[in-house]
Write a protein that holds these residues in place. Structure first.
Motif, PDB file in Angstrom:
ATOM      1  N   LYS A  37       0.871  -1.178   0.000  1.00 52.11           N
ATOM      2  CA  LYS A  37       0.000   0.000   0.000  1.00 52.11           C
ATOM      3  C   LYS A  37       0.905   1.224   0.000  1.00 52.11           C
ATOM      4  N   GLN A  38       0.629   2.154  -0.915  1.00 47.87           N
ATOM      5  CA  GLN A  38       1.428   3.370  -0.968  1.00 47.87           C
ATOM      6  C   GLN A  38       0.539   4.594  -0.811  1.00 47.87           C
ATOM      7  N   GLU A  39       0.792   5.341   0.230  1.00 43.11           N
ATOM      8  CA  GLU A  39       0.077   6.587   0.465  1.00 43.11           C
ATOM      9  C   GLU A  39       0.888   7.739  -0.119  1.00 43.11           C
ATOM     10  N   LEU A  40       0.204   8.841  -0.353  1.00 45.05           N
ATOM     11  CA  LEU A  40       0.828   9.980  -1.005  1.00 45.05           C
ATOM     12  C   LEU A  40       2.066  10.445  -0.237  1.00 45.05           C
ATOM     13  N   GLY A  41       3.173  10.564  -0.943  1.00 47.79           N
ATOM     14  CA  GLY A  41       4.394  11.068  -0.323  1.00 47.79           C
ATOM     15  C   GLY A  41       5.175  10.049   0.486  1.00 47.79           C
ATOM     16  N   LYS A  42       4.737   8.799   0.417  1.00 49.29           N
ATOM     17  CA  LYS A  42       5.414   7.754   1.199  1.00 49.29           C
ATOM     18  C   LYS A  42       5.841   6.609   0.289  1.00 49.29           C
ATOM     19  N   GLY A  43       6.724   5.778   0.810  1.00 50.96           N
ATOM     20  CA  GLY A  43       7.097   4.582   0.083  1.00 50.96           C
ATOM     21  C   GLY A  43       6.063   3.485   0.294  1.00 50.96           C
ATOM     22  N   PRO A  44       6.076   2.456  -0.541  1.00 54.15           N
ATOM     23  CA  PRO A  44       5.141   1.336  -0.368  1.00 54.15           C
ATOM     24  C   PRO A  44       5.350   0.648   0.978  1.00 54.15           C
ATOM     25  N   GLN A  45       4.250   0.185   1.549  1.00 56.21           N
ATOM     26  CA  GLN A  45       4.302  -0.534   2.823  1.00 56.21           C
ATOM     27  C   GLN A  45       3.636  -1.891   2.650  1.00 56.21           C
TER      28      GLN A  45
ATOM     29  N   ASN B 100      12.607 -13.667  -1.324  1.00 54.14           N
ATOM     30  CA  ASN B 100      11.202 -13.581  -0.980  1.00 54.14           C
ATOM     31  C   ASN B 100      10.967 -13.166   0.462  1.00 54.14           C
ATOM     32  N   GLU B 101      11.659 -12.118   0.855  1.00 51.52           N
ATOM     33  CA  GLU B 101      11.487 -11.593   2.203  1.00 51.52           C
ATOM     34  C   GLU B 101      10.656 -10.322   2.167  1.00 51.52           C
ATOM     35  N   LYS B 102      10.143  -9.958   3.335  1.00 55.67           N
ATOM     36  CA  LYS B 102       9.416  -8.702   3.444  1.00 55.67           C
ATOM     37  C   LYS B 102      10.383  -7.545   3.199  1.00 55.67           C
ATOM     38  N   LEU B 103       9.964  -6.642   2.319  1.00 56.62           N
ATOM     39  CA  LEU B 103      10.748  -5.449   2.041  1.00 56.62           C
ATOM     40  C   LEU B 103      10.174  -4.269   2.805  1.00 56.62           C
ATOM     41  N   PHE B 104      11.063  -3.461   3.363  1.00 62.25           N
ATOM     42  CA  PHE B 104      10.657  -2.251   4.072  1.00 62.25           C
ATOM     43  C   PHE B 104      11.205  -1.067   3.276  1.00 62.25           C
ATOM     44  N   PHE B 105      10.298  -0.259   2.739  1.00 55.46           N
ATOM     45  CA  PHE B 105      10.699   0.838   1.866  1.00 55.46           C
ATOM     46  C   PHE B 105      10.876   2.138   2.628  1.00 55.46           C
ATOM     47  N   GLY B 106      11.799   2.959   2.134  1.00 57.46           N
ATOM     48  CA  GLY B 106      11.913   4.326   2.593  1.00 57.46           C
ATOM     49  C   GLY B 106      10.909   5.189   1.840  1.00 57.46           C
ATOM     50  N   SER B 107      10.909   6.489   2.128  1.00 61.55           N
ATOM     51  CA  SER B 107       9.969   7.400   1.470  1.00 61.55           C
ATOM     52  C   SER B 107      10.450   7.855   0.099  1.00 61.55           C
ATOM     53  N   GLY B 108      11.694   7.531  -0.226  1.00 61.43           N
ATOM     54  CA  GLY B 108      12.178   7.809  -1.564  1.00 61.43           C
ATOM     55  C   GLY B 108      12.873   9.149  -1.729  1.00 61.43           C
TER      56      GLY B 108
END
Lengths: 115, 114
Positions: A37-45, B100-108
């Protein structure tokens, strides 16, 4: 490599109703299917994931189903709430099977919850 | 536990320049992946690093490169920038033990090339 198709691109539902997003994949060796799920201004979660040894997984209002024969998997959100509004992505391993080879993502579904 | 941190948050460059983006993974995570996100192409895999070694690479030209340091922090570099490189660059970390692990993303990092 893996190819993932996601539908619909936009989905508008009334608050309290259910939402379903569907994805198909091409590589029968793929064994891991996450939803982000990706909210505005954030990375996917990551919100939920499923491995190929099960057909369904639930986490409160969210569920994912997997049909390996048809090579498709779906995200189900029940009792939708305003905070569910976001872009949702499905994914599968880029080269199928295991290995840290990255994910192939669907193009995303913009879910809009109407009050 | 702190999440994945990416810096800078925004960048504006001109064609032909080069740029370096930084990513600090979650403490204890040894794998760092990079993705490019554009409205047209969506999320596309760039490369993945584990223990300072590139394990996998996506279908991007050699202008895109990266590295990982001993503390698992990672940088990616894009040389000779083109207009089409304008995108949101996302970093994701995972424990890194297997695929195939859970990825934790930054805000970019939102990169604009003028």
């Amino acid at each position: 490599g893996e190819n993932v198709e996601q539908h619909p691109s936009t989905l508008s539902v009334q608050e309290g109703d259910s939402a379903v997003i569907k994805c198909t994949y091409s590589d029968s060796a793929s064994n891991y299917f996450p939803w982000y799920k990706q909210e505005l201004g954030k990375g996917p979660q990551l919100i939920i994931d499923i491995r190929s040894n099960v057909g369904e997984k639930k986490d409160q209002r969210i569920a994912v189903t997997l049909n390996k024969t048809a090579k498709h998997f779906s995200l189900h959100i029940t009792e939708t709430q305003p905070e569910d509004s976001a872009v949702y992505f499905c994914a599968a391993p880029r080269e199928g099977g295991g290995g840290a080879d990255g994910l192939t993502f669907g193009k995303g579904t913009h879910l809009i919850i109407q009050p | 536990k702190a999440g994945v941190t990416q810096t800078p948050r925004y960048l504006i460059k001109t064609r032909g320049q080069q740029v370096t983006l930084s990513c600090s993974p979650i403490s204890g995570h040894r794998s760092v992946s990079w993705y490019q996100q554009t409205p047209g192409q969506g999320l596309q895999f760039l490369f993945e690093y584990f223990s300072e070694t590139q394990r996998n690479k996506g279908n991007f030209p050699g202008r895109f490169s990266g590295r990982q340091f001993s503390n698992s922090r990672s940088e990616m570099n894009v040389s000779t920038l083109e207009l089409g490189d304008s995108a949101l660059y996302l970093c994701a970390s995972s424990v890194g033990g297997s695929g195939n692990e859970k990825l934790f993303f930054g805000s970019g990092t939102q990169l604009s090339v003028l």
